[in-house]
Design a protein around this motif. Sequence first.
Motif, PDB file in Angstrom:
ATOM      1  N   GLN A 167       0.851  -1.198   0.000  1.00 54.39           N
ATOM      2  CA  GLN A 167       0.000   0.000   0.000  1.00 54.39           C
ATOM      3  C   GLN A 167       0.885   1.246   0.000  1.00 54.39           C
ATOM      4  OE1 GLN A 167      -2.860   0.124   3.144  1.00 54.39           O
ATOM      5  NE2 GLN A 167      -4.078  -1.583   2.342  1.00 54.39           N
ATOM      6  N   PRO A 168       0.374   2.325  -0.604  1.00 58.19           N
ATOM      7  CA  PRO A 168       1.145   3.576  -0.562  1.00 58.19           C
ATOM      8  C   PRO A 168       1.055   4.223   0.820  1.00 58.19           C
ATOM      9  CG  PRO A 168      -0.907   3.902  -1.741  1.00 58.19           C
ATOM     10  CD  PRO A 168      -0.832   2.447  -1.429  1.00 58.19           C
ATOM     11  N   ASN A 169       2.129   4.879   1.185  1.00 60.03           N
ATOM     12  CA  ASN A 169       2.172   5.618   2.455  1.00 60.03           C
ATOM     13  C   ASN A 169       3.194   6.726   2.283  1.00 60.03           C
ATOM     14  OD1 ASN A 169       2.422   6.615   5.051  1.00 60.03           O
ATOM     15  ND2 ASN A 169       2.314   4.590   6.005  1.00 60.03           N
ATOM     16  N   PRO A 170       2.717   7.960   2.054  1.00 60.22           N
ATOM     17  CA  PRO A 170       3.649   9.065   1.788  1.00 60.22           C
ATOM     18  C   PRO A 170       4.567   9.379   2.967  1.00 60.22           C
ATOM     19  CG  PRO A 170       1.361   9.840   1.838  1.00 60.22           C
ATOM     20  CD  PRO A 170       1.325   8.379   2.030  1.00 60.22           C
ATOM     21  N   GLU A 171       4.209   8.943   4.162  1.00 64.16           N
ATOM     22  CA  GLU A 171       5.032   9.236   5.329  1.00 64.16           C
ATOM     23  C   GLU A 171       6.187   8.235   5.507  1.00 64.16           C
ATOM     24  OE1 GLU A 171       2.539   9.376   8.709  1.00 64.16           O
ATOM     25  OE2 GLU A 171       1.361  11.104   7.991  1.00 64.16           O
ATOM     26  N   MET A 172       6.215   7.170   4.697  1.00 67.27           N
ATOM     27  CA  MET A 172       7.253   6.140   4.835  1.00 67.27           C
ATOM     28  C   MET A 172       7.890   5.878   3.480  1.00 67.27           C
ATOM     29  SD  MET A 172       5.282   3.481   7.427  1.00 67.27           S
ATOM     30  CE  MET A 172       6.787   2.605   7.868  1.00 67.27           C
ATOM     31  N   ASN A 174       9.615   3.660   0.351  1.00 68.99           N
ATOM     32  CA  ASN A 174       9.253   2.434  -0.348  1.00 68.99           C
ATOM     33  C   ASN A 174       9.960   1.223   0.279  1.00 68.99           C
ATOM     34  OD1 ASN A 174       7.454   3.456  -2.199  1.00 68.99           O
ATOM     35  ND2 ASN A 174       9.034   3.861  -3.749  1.00 68.99           N
ATOM     36  N   THR A 176       9.267  -0.362   2.890  1.00 69.57           N
ATOM     37  CA  THR A 176       9.318  -0.350   4.346  1.00 69.57           C
ATOM     38  C   THR A 176       8.092  -1.074   4.893  1.00 69.57           C
ATOM     39  OG1 THR A 176      10.492   1.771   4.334  1.00 69.57           O
ATOM     40  CG2 THR A 176       9.458   1.110   6.403  1.00 69.57           C
ATOM     41  N   MET A 178       5.059  -1.389   6.918  1.00 70.61           N
ATOM     42  CA  MET A 178       4.182  -0.440   7.582  1.00 70.61           C
ATOM     43  C   MET A 178       3.213  -1.109   8.558  1.00 70.61           C
ATOM     44  SD  MET A 178       1.505   0.484   4.488  1.00 70.61           S
ATOM     45  CE  MET A 178       0.473   1.456   5.585  1.00 70.61           C
ATOM     46  N   VAL A 200       5.233  -0.838   2.135  1.00 77.44           N
ATOM     47  CA  VAL A 200       4.933   0.461   1.506  1.00 77.44           C
ATOM     48  C   VAL A 200       5.331   0.430   0.032  1.00 77.44           C
ATOM     49  CG1 VAL A 200       5.460   2.932   1.503  1.00 77.44           C
ATOM     50  CG2 VAL A 200       5.213   1.707   3.668  1.00 77.44           C
ATOM     51  N   ASN A 202       4.897   3.397  -2.754  1.00 71.83           N
ATOM     52  CA  ASN A 202       4.390   4.715  -3.145  1.00 71.83           C
ATOM     53  C   ASN A 202       4.409   4.843  -4.664  1.00 71.83           C
ATOM     54  OD1 ASN A 202       3.898   5.612  -0.536  1.00 71.83           O
ATOM     55  ND2 ASN A 202       6.050   6.132  -0.252  1.00 71.83           N
TER      56      ASN A 202
END
Length: 202
Positions: A167-172, A174, A176, A178, A200, A202
Amino acid sequence: MSKSDQTPENQQAPEVDVDVISAESETIESDVEGTEAAEDSADAALSSDEIIAQLREKLEATEQKANENWDSFLRLQAEMDNQRKRSEKKVEDAHKFASQKFVEALLPVVDSLEMGMAAEGNIEQIREGMGLTMKQFESVMEKFNIETVNPMGEKFNPELHQAMAMQPNPEMENNTVMAVMQKGFTLSGRLVRPAMVMVVKN
């Protein structure tokens, strides 16, 4: 000087019967050779008897040695067979009871869980008891080199982690982890169960 002492030049020496002497010499030589041949034959026959006796003695000694070696071989073979059976029994027992010490270490944890299940009180007291039981269980795991794989926030490692979703997660960053859906475990450094994670992308 008298005439009798003088030897005229034309006077001949007395003739000797050469053929008779030669025949007598040949007869004597033939008799000597026959005697020597008889003696040699007797010596040869005696030597053959001695050789046969010696060969028989050697044969008997060899047969005795062979019988002793055969008995030693049979005893050694029986001992090796017994040793193999003992080794197989040890290996079988090792496989069968390999987890005995681990089970013995887990029994206090089981006792604690049973006591927690029978306890009466509010939820906080029960949670506190479960926490103590969990620490007891973690102590057993540490004793047997069982380590938890909980890679929250770490880089994804395919050797230890199993990606269940991305899933994308702008705070973490690629790749990684989550979220950890299920922890993994290693035994003495060997992976027993990979951690199920969300990665992650993104």
